[in-house]
Write an enzyme that holds these catalytic residues in place. Structure first.
Site, PDB file in Angstrom:
ATOM      1  N   SER A 121       0.824  -1.209   0.000  1.00  6.28           N
ATOM      2  CA  SER A 121       0.000   0.000   0.000  1.00  6.28           C
ATOM      3  C   SER A 121       0.860   1.261   0.000  1.00  6.28           C
ATOM      4  O   SER A 121       0.389   2.335  -0.374  1.00  6.28           O
ATOM      5  CB  SER A 121      -0.894   0.028   1.241  1.00  6.28           C
ATOM      6  OG  SER A 121      -1.720  -1.090   1.277  1.00  6.28           O
ATOM      7  N   HIS A 142      -2.012  -2.732  -6.755  1.00  8.78           N
ATOM      8  CA  HIS A 142      -2.557  -2.543  -5.412  1.00  8.78           C
ATOM      9  C   HIS A 142      -4.040  -2.904  -5.344  1.00  8.78           C
ATOM     10  O   HIS A 142      -4.889  -2.163  -5.823  1.00  8.78           O
ATOM     11  CB  HIS A 142      -2.320  -1.080  -4.978  1.00  8.78           C
ATOM     12  CG  HIS A 142      -2.719  -0.802  -3.580  1.00  8.78           C
ATOM     13  ND1 HIS A 142      -3.449   0.307  -3.211  1.00  8.78           N
ATOM     14  CD2 HIS A 142      -2.515  -1.496  -2.436  1.00  8.78           C
ATOM     15  CE1 HIS A 142      -3.653   0.279  -1.905  1.00  8.78           C
ATOM     16  NE2 HIS A 142      -3.095  -0.811  -1.415  1.00  8.78           N
ATOM     17  N   ASN A 193      -5.679   5.742  -1.033  1.00  7.00           N
ATOM     18  CA  ASN A 193      -5.332   5.972   0.373  1.00  7.00           C
ATOM     19  C   ASN A 193      -5.073   7.446   0.668  1.00  7.00           C
ATOM     20  O   ASN A 193      -5.213   7.889   1.803  1.00  7.00           O
ATOM     21  CB  ASN A 193      -4.132   5.112   0.781  1.00  7.00           C
ATOM     22  CG  ASN A 193      -4.576   3.679   1.074  1.00  7.00           C
ATOM     23  OD1 ASN A 193      -5.742   3.439   1.360  1.00  7.00           O
ATOM     24  ND2 ASN A 193      -3.668   2.737   0.980  1.00  7.00           N
TER      25      ASN A 193
END
Ligand SMILES: NC(=O)c1ccc[n+]([C@@H]2O[C@H](COP(=O)([O-])OP(=O)(O)OC[C@H]3O[C@@H](n4cnc5c(N)ncnc54)[C@H](O)[C@@H]3O)[C@@H](O)[C@H]2O)c1
Length: 286
Positions: A121, A142, A193
């Site tokens: 990540s 990912h 993220n």
């Protein structure tokens, strides 16, 4: 797909076992490997039980289940699992040194044509590019948790990544029934993220300044923005420990006091209230 038949997934934890099963269900020959035999045993049993439930729910037939399990190998050594690989997906623990050691082996053992990816990540593939004679084959791929269900995969291009690699990865992601987004430059947290962190940061700001309770901040996101889950409820699902470690690592990197993990998060982390998995996080699940 023409270019990818055999996939090697390294790391049979939360992510690796799901990435591997998703590939096998989608028709790829998948070798799942792990340095801990117990993790592989657990992953094999989990895959069988997951597909058995799918058959019971009418989502697949018994024959489809047997065919998918037949395409998934869980008992090979790393070297054997790598030998036939057209695509390698690394999903081991989030530790740079452990990954570096692993990629050193991968660079020597995987076939010269194999595309090599990391599901990390936060650690970009450029960190490992010097280990490869042809880093054009290297990128981040990912997935999101739970990888059997989540539709998105981020394909992250490093400065070293060849266009052909990105194109092949796009085809692969589509072939496993998912949608990709391409992240054109490496950046911490990639796209998703970073979006998540922005929402969380604002949530923490509102909470720490007494503007609203975490329950009301979640309600604001859920009912006002149509988010399926507010930032605090989502954190209970993904783990406050993971959130704490990520923020601690970011704080250590920047040294900026504004990046220090928020007090309300630290208190819960120190109490061991990690979210759903411990029965308590922001909310109580007892
Ligand atoms: N958990 C998530 O929500 C999530 C989401 C997206 C990406 N990721 C990334 O996926 C990767 C794996 O995360 P996870 O949550 O599945 O971790 P995990 O701890 O559940 O699983 C890691 C597995 O790797 C194995 N392992 C450790 N060192 C190894 C080595 N040298 N060789 C082979 N196997 C080894 C462990 O035995 C374990 O089974 C991490 O890089 C993480 O950043 C995690």
């Amino acid at each position: 797909m023409e270019k990818i038949h055999n996939v090697c997934v390294i790391g049979a934890g939360v992510m690796g076992r799901q990435i591997a099963l998703n590939g096998a269900v989608s028709g790829f020959q998948v070798a799942l490997t792990d340095s801990f035999p117990a993790a592989l045993e657990k992953a094999g049993a989990w895959a069988k039980s997951y597909l058995t439930t799918s058959v019971e729910k009418g989502k697949m037939t018994q024959e489809e289940m047997e065919a998918a399990l037949g395409r998934l190998t869980v008992d090979q050594t790393l070297e054997d699992a790598l030998k036939q690989a057209d695509l390698v997906i690394e999903a081991i623990i989030e530790e740079e040194e452990a990954k570096r050691e692993l990629f050193t082996t991968v660079s020597k053992v995987a076939p010269a044509h194999a595309i090599v990816t990391s599901n990390s990540s936060y650690i970009p593939s450029s960190v490992f590019a010097p280990l490869f004679s042809d880093p054009g084959r290297l990128a981040n791929l990912h997935y999101f948790n739970p990888a059997m269900r989540m539709k998105l995969v981020e394909i992250v291009r490093g400065a070293h990544t060849a266009d052909e690699t990105i194109e092949t990865l796009k085809e692969f992601v589509s072939a496993v029934g998912k949608t990709y987004i391409v992240v054109n430059k490496e950046i911490e947290g990639f796209v998703v993220n970073r979006l998540l962190r922005a929402v969380q940061d604002e949530g923490y700001f509102l909470l720490e300044n007494g503007i609203a309770s975490f329950e009301d901040i979640d309600k604001g996101a859920e009912l006002g923005l149509n988010y399926p889950m507010g930032p605090f409820r989502l954190m209970d699902l993904t783990g406050l420990d993971i959130n704490y470690y990520n923020r601690q690592r970011h704080y250590k990197e920047t040294g900026d006091e504004a990046d220090r993990p928020p007090r309300a998060l630290e208190e819960r982390f120190l109490r061991g209230d990690y979210g759903k998995k411990t029965g308590k996080g922001w909310y109580s699940y007892e």
